[in-house]
Design a protein around this motif. Structure first.
Motif, PDB file in Angstrom:
ATOM      1  N   GLY A 235     -41.992 -15.319  92.095  1.00  0.00           N
ATOM      2  CA  GLY A 235     -41.138 -13.943  91.593  1.00  0.00           C
ATOM      3  C   GLY A 235     -41.728 -12.765  92.716  1.00  0.00           C
ATOM      4  N   LYS A 236     -41.814 -13.260  93.232  1.00  0.00           N
ATOM      5  CA  LYS A 236     -41.418 -11.996  94.962  1.00  0.00           C
ATOM      6  C   LYS A 236     -40.346 -10.945  94.547  1.00  0.00           C
ATOM      7  N   GLU A 237     -39.763 -10.026  95.777  1.00  0.00           N
ATOM      8  CA  GLU A 237     -38.344 -10.059  95.096  1.00  0.00           C
ATOM      9  C   GLU A 237     -38.561  -8.805  96.580  1.00  0.00           C
ATOM     10  N   ALA A 238     -37.495  -9.079  97.438  1.00  0.00           N
ATOM     11  CA  ALA A 238     -37.327  -7.683  98.306  1.00  0.00           C
ATOM     12  C   ALA A 238     -35.545  -7.471  98.286  1.00  0.00           C
ATOM     13  N   LYS A 239     -35.417  -6.143  98.813  1.00  0.00           N
ATOM     14  CA  LYS A 239     -33.766  -5.839  98.656  1.00  0.00           C
ATOM     15  C   LYS A 239     -33.368  -6.571 100.359  1.00  0.00           C
ATOM     16  N   LEU A 240     -32.488  -7.011 100.157  1.00  0.00           N
ATOM     17  CA  LEU A 240     -31.606  -7.541 101.509  1.00  0.00           C
ATOM     18  C   LEU A 240     -30.707  -6.856 102.133  1.00  0.00           C
ATOM     19  N   SER A 241     -30.271  -6.486 101.084  1.00  0.00           N
ATOM     20  CA  SER A 241     -28.864  -5.270 101.833  1.00  0.00           C
ATOM     21  C   SER A 241     -29.182  -4.304 101.155  1.00  0.00           C
ATOM     22  N   TYR A 242     -29.033  -2.733 101.996  1.00  0.00           N
ATOM     23  CA  TYR A 242     -29.100  -2.019 101.393  1.00  0.00           C
ATOM     24  C   TYR A 242     -28.084  -0.488 101.877  1.00  0.00           C
ATOM     25  N   GLN A 243     -26.847  -1.054 102.177  1.00  0.00           N
ATOM     26  CA  GLN A 243     -26.470  -0.668 102.960  1.00  0.00           C
ATOM     27  C   GLN A 243     -25.067   0.941 102.528  1.00  0.00           C
ATOM     28  N   PRO A 244     -25.187   1.666 102.472  1.00  0.00           N
ATOM     29  CA  PRO A 244     -24.168   2.988 101.401  1.00  0.00           C
ATOM     30  C   PRO A 244     -23.319   2.150 100.929  1.00  0.00           C
ATOM     31  N   GLY A 245     -22.673   2.929 100.306  1.00  0.00           N
ATOM     32  CA  GLY A 245     -21.521   2.569  99.580  1.00  0.00           C
ATOM     33  C   GLY A 245     -21.754   0.397  98.777  1.00  0.00           C
ATOM     34  N   PRO A 254     -24.835 -22.617 102.272  1.00  0.00           N
ATOM     35  CA  PRO A 254     -24.697 -24.106 101.895  1.00  0.00           C
ATOM     36  C   PRO A 254     -26.444 -24.663 102.664  1.00  0.00           C
ATOM     37  N   ASP A 255     -26.208 -23.918 104.243  1.00  0.00           N
ATOM     38  CA  ASP A 255     -27.880 -24.513 104.894  1.00  0.00           C
ATOM     39  C   ASP A 255     -28.387 -23.103 104.885  1.00  0.00           C
ATOM     40  N   GLU A 256     -28.462 -22.110 104.568  1.00  0.00           N
ATOM     41  CA  GLU A 256     -28.739 -21.127 104.094  1.00  0.00           C
ATOM     42  C   GLU A 256     -29.669 -20.225 105.131  1.00  0.00           C
ATOM     43  N   ARG A 257     -28.838 -19.919 105.670  1.00  0.00           N
ATOM     44  CA  ARG A 257     -28.699 -19.434 107.194  1.00  0.00           C
ATOM     45  C   ARG A 257     -28.257 -18.246 106.997  1.00  0.00           C
ATOM     46  N   GLU A 258     -27.223 -18.047 106.383  1.00  0.00           N
ATOM     47  CA  GLU A 258     -26.932 -16.422 105.717  1.00  0.00           C
ATOM     48  C   GLU A 258     -26.077 -15.637 104.701  1.00  0.00           C
ATOM     49  N   VAL A 259     -25.935 -15.312 104.529  1.00  0.00           N
ATOM     50  CA  VAL A 259     -25.426 -14.145 102.946  1.00  0.00           C
ATOM     51  C   VAL A 259     -24.129 -13.911 102.997  1.00  0.00           C
ATOM     52  N   ALA A 260     -23.200 -14.210 102.551  1.00  0.00           N
ATOM     53  CA  ALA A 260     -21.608 -13.409 102.751  1.00  0.00           C
ATOM     54  C   ALA A 260     -22.057 -12.798 101.046  1.00  0.00           C
ATOM     55  N   LEU A 261     -21.663 -11.441 101.763  1.00  0.00           N
ATOM     56  CA  LEU A 261     -21.827 -10.409 100.075  1.00  0.00           C
ATOM     57  C   LEU A 261     -20.094  -9.250 100.865  1.00  0.00           C
ATOM     58  N   THR A 262     -20.011  -8.268  99.474  1.00  0.00           N
ATOM     59  CA  THR A 262     -19.051  -7.258  99.902  1.00  0.00           C
ATOM     60  C   THR A 262     -19.909  -5.982 100.030  1.00  0.00           C
ATOM     61  N   LEU A 273     -20.789 -11.409 106.573  1.00  0.00           N
ATOM     62  CA  LEU A 273     -22.449 -12.290 106.914  1.00  0.00           C
ATOM     63  C   LEU A 273     -23.075 -11.639 107.297  1.00  0.00           C
ATOM     64  N   ILE A 274     -23.941 -11.359 106.693  1.00  0.00           N
ATOM     65  CA  ILE A 274     -25.888 -10.618 107.019  1.00  0.00           C
ATOM     66  C   ILE A 274     -26.570 -12.426 107.043  1.00  0.00           C
ATOM     67  N   SER A 275     -27.707 -11.538 107.653  1.00  0.00           N
ATOM     68  CA  SER A 275     -28.626 -13.214 108.117  1.00  0.00           C
ATOM     69  C   SER A 275     -29.254 -13.039 107.021  1.00  0.00           C
ATOM     70  N   THR A 276     -30.331 -13.938 107.109  1.00  0.00           N
ATOM     71  CA  THR A 276     -31.461 -13.914 105.500  1.00  0.00           C
ATOM     72  C   THR A 276     -32.859 -12.979 105.803  1.00  0.00           C
ATOM     73  N   SER A 277     -32.588 -11.927 107.159  1.00  0.00           N
ATOM     74  CA  SER A 277     -33.164 -10.785 106.829  1.00  0.00           C
ATOM     75  C   SER A 277     -32.485  -9.644 106.568  1.00  0.00           C
ATOM     76  N   GLY A 278     -31.696  -9.339 107.027  1.00  0.00           N
ATOM     77  CA  GLY A 278     -29.819  -8.385 106.116  1.00  0.00           C
ATOM     78  C   GLY A 278     -29.567  -8.067 107.381  1.00  0.00           C
ATOM     79  N   ARG A 279     -29.530  -8.704 108.706  1.00  0.00           N
ATOM     80  CA  ARG A 279     -28.467  -7.681 109.679  1.00  0.00           C
ATOM     81  C   ARG A 279     -27.157  -8.081 109.903  1.00  0.00           C
ATOM     82  N   ILE A 280     -26.504  -7.293 109.743  1.00  0.00           N
ATOM     83  CA  ILE A 280     -24.707  -7.765 109.193  1.00  0.00           C
ATOM     84  C   ILE A 280     -24.589  -8.365 111.343  1.00  0.00           C
TER      85      ILE A 280
END
Lengths: 432, 280
Positions: A235-245, A254-262, A273-280
């Motif tokens: 149930g642990k929850e964390a913000k991953l990306s909180y850029q403005p907008g 698929p390898d769980e190393r990156e996240v694609a997002l808008t 593409l951002i890392s699993t810690s949220g860095r672009i």
């Protein structure tokens, strides 16, 4: 004399050959496109009657196997005495009796209560060849009976097709049942709904990590559409990306190393593409149009997304490594929410035609486009089951928006959630 | 309470409006009757549907008959009955047909032959000759017209009676190879249908891309009693689900419900071409 003998031998050999000259016939379609299945109810080994357990197991198994589209159930009213016999070994089953009823496969099972534990045994038999195909024993609490039935349905599919079914997996969706749009989780048959978030805000666009341990979603909890990650079991929850907008439509690679997002941090929504810690890490698209809804190919080399860079919104495919972008859809004025199938051969998406959204699939090379939904209302947000056999989607065809499931060819559609609340944005978990 | 006197009731019938109403009602009834009996729509000229002969004998034979008369004309056999039918019942009818009448009329003036004229003058002789020649020509024309009318009649008879002769070749019939002389079902088609009926395979078991190309070949030997003597899968498809399904189909077809006319050895090709065409 010798010649005469040879002639006689030749005639002896040649005559039967001509008499039994093989004729060729072609059968180009099976007479029956389903497998006739005798599905018997669980029988109590102890002779006690706990019909609720047997009924629930039967109901879940029946619904799962029916959704698969593989079977035609032999009418239980026609069952003979073997359906009431406990024996689970091949030599205890009266196969001729089942042949008589037209069954090719047979499911038999037993259960007994061992203290607080419930022990269920299921067997799948090949009636024609009189052999056991598969079987398993499940031990758990009586409340686990639905899970046991789903697991056995998966096993049946594996025995017959070589690939496990998706019935033990779960579906995440967004519902306003509590008044706010929150993230929920339910079984594949829509039962056992469980609320996962309590943001009292707007939650949208959930997606599972490929191993199924986490869910990514966007929430307006901090008055901005930020991307969150949540561990399902802890149930642990964390913000991953909180850029403005916008920080929306997060999809883990698929390898769980990156996240694609808008992200729209620079004004115009683009795919990153951002890392699993949220860095672009990388910007995938760079155009004047709006780029959104990324979906990974199973090999992790491409991303399908929606863009209006050439006018109307269409589905495009971007190569992660070269950055080359190709247009996938060419028809329709509004194409959206692409979802790459787990086998990688097809991409599901929605298209607006005549003011209504419907679900389509297309090969990843842009050929063989097929329309899957035709009903009234809008059908949107298609997502594939982990085996690619089914598609879950949301639709308002019955009035209120609800979550539905259908086979990948568009047949066998059924509603999973009630019409009392608004349910949308389904996402199918991987197998656990 | 006021009572209408009888003379007033009678006066309704004398009312001119009543008569008009009656007329309109009559006309409407006649129109409806005419519409339903089809007089206006020319239903009487509707072509008769072709007649098919359905063989209900469920017995596999080697040389089955077709489910309809052979569309190919058999010259020798057909010639005789056609002549017969024309010669006896049709010819007298044709003579009374209105089509022939207008052409036959010119022969009438030949009846009151002005033969017994007292003094045959030389000019009259020539005139007579010309007249007789004209009569001969007219008679010939009449005969030809009569022959044409008979030919027309014959063609019409062929159309109506021999409907099978005009059945297009692609009309479905009972048996595809029904050109023989035995009442029953083709043994090959019977075995084919029986195996197909016993073959159960869900398309969801297979990879969609393989459906169009998958194929397996099996050799089956049936005794004349309809029992499967031996079988072997000569060329398996390579797909375990597909191969397993056709093995089951063969096992389920090990005893045919009817004996066969002779021992049969069949090469059965199993594929999903039809299914692929439907699901495309």
């Amino acid at each position: 004399m010798l010649l005469r003998c040879l002639a006689v031998i030749f005639l002896c050999l040649a005559l039967p050959c001509t008499a039994l000259a093989a004729t060729e016939i072609e059968i180009s379609s099976p007479g029956e496109q389903t497998i006739p299945l005798g599905l018997t109810k669980l029988l109590s080994e102890q002779g006690t009657r706990a019909d609720r357990i047997a009924d629930e197991f039967d109901e879940v198994l029946n619904a799962d196997l029916d959704l698969s589209g593989l079977f035609r159930f032999v009418d239980p009213q026609s069952f003979l005495d073997d359906a009431g016999r406990v024996g689970l070994f091949s030599n205890q089953v009266n196969f001729p009796q089942w042949r008589l009823l037209g069954a090719e496969t047979l499911i038999k099972g037993t259960y007994h209560l061992d203290g607080d534990n419930l022990v269920v045994e299921g067997r799948l038999f090949d009636v024609v060849n009189r052999r056991l195909l598969t079987g398993r024993r499940y031990v758990g609490q009586p409340k686990d009976i639905r899970r046991m039935a789903h697991a056995f349905a998966d096993l049946v599919l594996k025995a017959l097709t070589g690939e496990e079914g998706p019935f033990s997996s779960r579906i995440a969706y967004i519902s306003n049942q509590t008044g706010d749009k929150e993230l929920w989780l339910m079984d594949v048959d829509g039962k056992r709904p469980l609320r996962l978030t309590n943001h009292r805000s707007i939650v949208l666009n959930p997606d599972f990590s490929p191993r199924g341990k986490e869910i990514l979603f966007t929430s307006y909890r901090a008055n901005n559409p930020d991307l969150y990650r949540k561990e399902i079991y802890t149930g642990k929850e964390a913000k991953l990306s909180y850029q403005p907008g916008l920080n929306v439509a997060g999809r883990m690679s698929p390898d769980e190393r990156e996240v694609a997002l808008t992200l729209s941090k620079d004004g115009n929504p683009e795919i990153y593409l951002i890392s699993t810690s949220g860095r672009i890490r990388k910007r995938i698209t760079d155009s004047w149009g709006i780029d959104s809804d990324p979906s990974w190919s199973p090999d992790g080399g491409n991303i399908a997304f929606v863009s209006n860079r050439q006018g109307n919104p269409h589905v495009f495919i971007a190569d992660i490594f070269t950055g080359k972008t190709t247009r996938l859809t060419t028809r329709g004025k509004y194409n959206a929410t692409p979802a790459w199938s787990p086998k990688g051969d097809r991409i599901a998406f929605t298209r607006q035609e005549s003011g209504r959204f419907d679900i389509y699939t297309i090969k990843s090379d842009g050929t063989d486009e097929r329309r899957l939904t035709f009903g009234p209302g809008n059908s949107e947000h298609p997502r594939w089951s982990p085996d690619g056999r089914f598609i879950v989607y949301s639709s308002d065809k019955d009035g209120n928006r609800a979550v539905y499931v259908m086979r990948a060819d568009g047949t066998g559609s059924r509603r999973l959630t009630s019409l009392e609340s608004d349910c949308r944005h389904p996402a199918w978990s991987p197998r656990w | 309470m006021s009572v209408v006197p009888l003379h007033q009731i009678n006066s309704f019938h004398k009312d001119p409006k009543f008569g008009r109403l009656l007329l309109v009602s009559l006309v409407v009834h006649v129109l409806i009757w005419a519409a339903f009996t089809g007089g206006w729509f020319g239903s009487g000229t509707r072509p008769k549907p072709p007649v098919y002969y359905v063989d209900l004998i469920h017995k596999p034979v080697l040389n089955p008959q077709a489910g309809r008369p052979d569309p190919r004309p058999k010259k020798k056999q057909q010639a005789a009955p056609v002549k017969k039918s024309v010669a006896t019942p049709v010819a007298p009818k044709a003579a009374t047909k209105p089509e022939v009448k207008p052409l036959a009329k010119p022969t009438k003036p030949a009846k009151p032959k002005p033969v017994p004229k007292p003094v045959p003058k030389p000019g009259q002789r020539q005139e007579k000759k010309v007249q007789s020649a004209i009569d001969e020509i007219r008679q010939r024309q009449a005969r030809e017209a009569e022959r044409d009318a008979l030919k027309d009649k014959l063609a019409k008879l062929r159309e109506s009676v021999g409907a099978a002769a005009t059945v297009p070749a692609d009309v479905p019939v009972g048996m595809p190879d029904g050109t023989g002389d035995e009442a029953g079902v083709s043994a090959l088609a019977f075995v084919q249908a029986f195996i197909q009926q016993n073959w159960a395979l869900s398309p969801y078991l297979l990879d969609r891309s393989r459906i169009a190309n998958i194929e397996a070949k099996a050799v089956l030997a049936y005794s004349s009693a309809g029992t499967l003597v031996r079988y072997r899968i000569d060329t398996p498809s390579g797909d375990p689900q597909f191969d397993d399904s056709l093995k089951k189909a063969i096992i389920k077809s090990q005893q045919l419900p009817q004996p066969l006319p002779k021992d049969l050895e069949l090469v059965v090709i199993f594929n999903l071409k039809e299914m692929a065409a439907i699901r495309r």
